[in-house]
Every structure is written in structure tokens, then in C-alpha cells.
Design an enzyme around this catalytic site. Structure first.
Site, short mmCIF file in Angstrom:
data_model
loop_
_atom_site.label_atom_id
_atom_site.label_comp_id
_atom_site.label_asym_id
_atom_site.label_seq_id
_atom_site.Cartn_x
_atom_site.Cartn_y
_atom_site.Cartn_z
N LYS A 15 0.84 -1.20 0.00
CA LYS A 15 0.00 0.00 0.00
C LYS A 15 0.87 1.25 0.00
CE LYS A 15 -3.63 -2.60 2.27
NZ LYS A 15 -4.21 -3.03 3.56
N GLN A 19 -3.66 -1.36 10.01
CA GLN A 19 -3.59 -2.70 9.44
C GLN A 19 -4.09 -3.74 10.44
OE1 GLN A 19 -2.77 -3.55 6.27
NE2 GLN A 19 -3.35 -5.64 6.82
N ASP A 22 -10.51 3.12 4.98
CA ASP A 22 -11.08 1.79 4.76
C ASP A 22 -12.60 1.86 4.65
OD1 ASP A 22 -8.96 -0.03 4.53
OD2 ASP A 22 -8.60 0.02 6.69
#
Length: 285
Positions: A53, A97, A120
């Protein structure tokens, strides 16, 4: 006749190019887009995902601030970091994460992230906006799936979509998104899961099938309605081999189908970049 490939790699490349152009335009105005990544512990898969990412961000001009924390981090220290990132005006998105080490409260950590920086799209405030059909940062994988179907001109509006899987990251938000009265959605949506006794009967009805259960080869090729669009969003591993929720032979029956590699995954990563840009401009609110 083999199914048309729902090519996530090609579409993701287009999305990344669009994001890069907009990030460059902001840069020309002296505005730098920034994503903060938070990784707790040294899980190899999580470390690899974060690195990917960060590389994606670098390729489109998004700056990343990396926070790699020890596995024995205290809950209060994690919440303090998230609070500091919320308050930092130079940070536009926060990526925590998962999974976190077992002693940490994931739900409390996710709730601690400012919804405006929740790239997210899984904060209850953003999910609530999705329920209401108001603008907000959308969960990355569902948003990517909708774009993938639209880009390949798959008929969705008014069609029967069957989503296999009710998870928070894909199944539930995708069902809500596809049912909304908006372009590329407005479908009749049925959500089923592995606990449904006659899963096959539901799958056979699907004009558009999204398998997101994380069970290898759960959906048999013989179940797929001829000409249906099939999105294999759920994955699992056998050793290092990535496995799909849908038998690969389904491509001989379906009208459209994602490949085992290069379908949904690249779109999820591309949508994270788009969400970071939207968070930076305020357009996701």
C-alpha cells in the site's frame, strides 16, 4: 464460450492514473496528500500488505507516514497515536492494518479513527452514511466491485444480485451499496452465507453473483446461471497459492468472471488511493 474477463488490473491502472493526476494538481497548489499507516507487530502478511500500500501511494504521489509499533504495544498507547493522527492536519487518511495482536481491542481502535480519515470506509459513521445513501468514504472492496461491473457494462440495475458472505468488509456493505438507487446499482439483492442449507438454489438464481465467503471452491461451476456475471471476491490460501471461492471452470458458463489473480484485489488497493484523495479534498463527506 469462455466468460469475458473482469479485468481488475487494467481498471485499477486507470483509477491510479486518475488519482495521480489529481494528486499532482493539488501538489501544484502546494497541497500534499498524506496517508498514515499503522502496523502493530511483525506479522509477515500484514507487513507485506502495508509495504504494498505504501508503494501504491508512492506511485501516485501520495506521501505516507509509517508507524511500525511493537507487538506488545499497550492499548492506551495505540489509542494515543490514533488520536494524534486524527489531530494532525497534514495527515488526511489513517490506515490501521488488521489483525492486531490478540491483546488489543480492534473495535475500540477502529472506533478511535476520525471518520473523515477512515480510508477503509468501515467506521460506523461511514457505514451509517452508506445505509442512508448519503456521501461518505465507501468500503474499498465493495466500491471496487461496483466500479468493475460498471466498467465492463455488466447489467446490474433491476437484476438479481446474490452475495455469498455477510462479512463486514465485503458482503454486508456491498449488499447495501448495490441496493441503492444510484448508477450501476439499484439491484434486487439477496445475501446468503455458508450456513444456508440450500446455497446452490440461491446461487442458481443470480444474474450477478459475488462470492465473498473465504471458502475455496465453495461455489461450483454447475451452480452458475449461464451468462451470469461472477465476482470471486473471497479468497483463501493453500500454502502460498491463492484460492478462489468459485471453481475456475465456472468461466465456461458465466458471461463475465473475475480471474483468480488480478480481479478484485487490484481494485481494492486502487479504491484505498481514491479514498485517501477524497479524504484530502473533503469530497468523501
Amino acid at each position: 464460450m469462455a466468460a469475458e474477463k473482469l479485468d481488475g488490473e487494467a481498471l485499477a491502472a486507470r483509477v491510479r492514473a486518475e488519482v495521480a493526476a489529481e494528486v499532482a494538481a493539488l501538489g501544484a497548489q502546494g497541497r500534499q496528500v498524506c496517508l498514515a499507516t499503522v502496523l502493530v507487530g511483525d506479522d509477515p502478511a500484514s507487513s507485506r500488505y502495508v509495504a504494498m500500500k505504501q508503494q501504491d501511494c508512492a506511485e501516485v504521489g501520495i506521501v505516507t507516514k509509517s508507524h511500525h509499533l511493537p507487538a506488545d504495544l499497550a492499548q492506551d498507547d495505540l489509542l494515543a497515536l490514533l488520536g494524534a493522527l486524527n489531530a494532525d492536519p497534514t495527515v488526511h487518511g489513517i490506515l490501521l492494518q488488521l489483525p492486531l495482536p490478540a491483546h488489543l481491542d480492534e473495535q475500540a481502535a477502529l472506533l478511535a479513527i476520525d471518520p473523515a480519515k477512515d480510508v477503509d470506509g468501515l467506521h460506523p459513521v461511514n457505514l451509517g452514511r452508506l445505509v442512508m445513501g448519503t456521501p461518505g468514504l465507501l468500503p474499498c472492496t465493495p466500491a471496487g466491485i461496483v466500479e468493475l461491473l460498471a466498467a465492463h457494462h455488466v447489467p446490474v440495475e433491476g437484476r438479481h444480485v446474490v452475495v455469498v458472505g455477510r462479512g463486514l468488509t465485503i458482503g454486508r456493505p456491498l449488499a447495501l451499496l448495490l441496493a441503492l438507487k444510484r448508477p450501476g446499482c439499484n439491484a434486487a439483492v439477496t445475501v446468503v452465507h455458508t450456513g444456508v442449507p440450500d446455497l446452490e438454489a440461491y446461487v442458481r438464481q443470480a444474474d450477478v453473483l459475488v462470492a465473498a465467503a473465504g471458502h475455496a471452491n465453495l461455489v461450483k461451476a454447475a451452480w452458475v446461471k449461464p451468462g451470469a456475471a461472477v465476482v470471486a471476491a473471497g479468497t483463501s490460501f493453500a500454502g502460498r497459492r491463492l484460492l478462489s471461492d468459485v471453481e475456475e471452470e465456472a468461466a465456461e458458463v458465466a458471461g463475465w468472471m473475475t480471474p483468480r489473480i488480478g480481479g478484485v484485489g487490484p481494485m481494492t488497493r486502487a479504491m484505498l488511493l481514491r479514498n485517501t484523495l477524497l479524504a484530502a479534498t473533503g469530497a468523501g463527506r
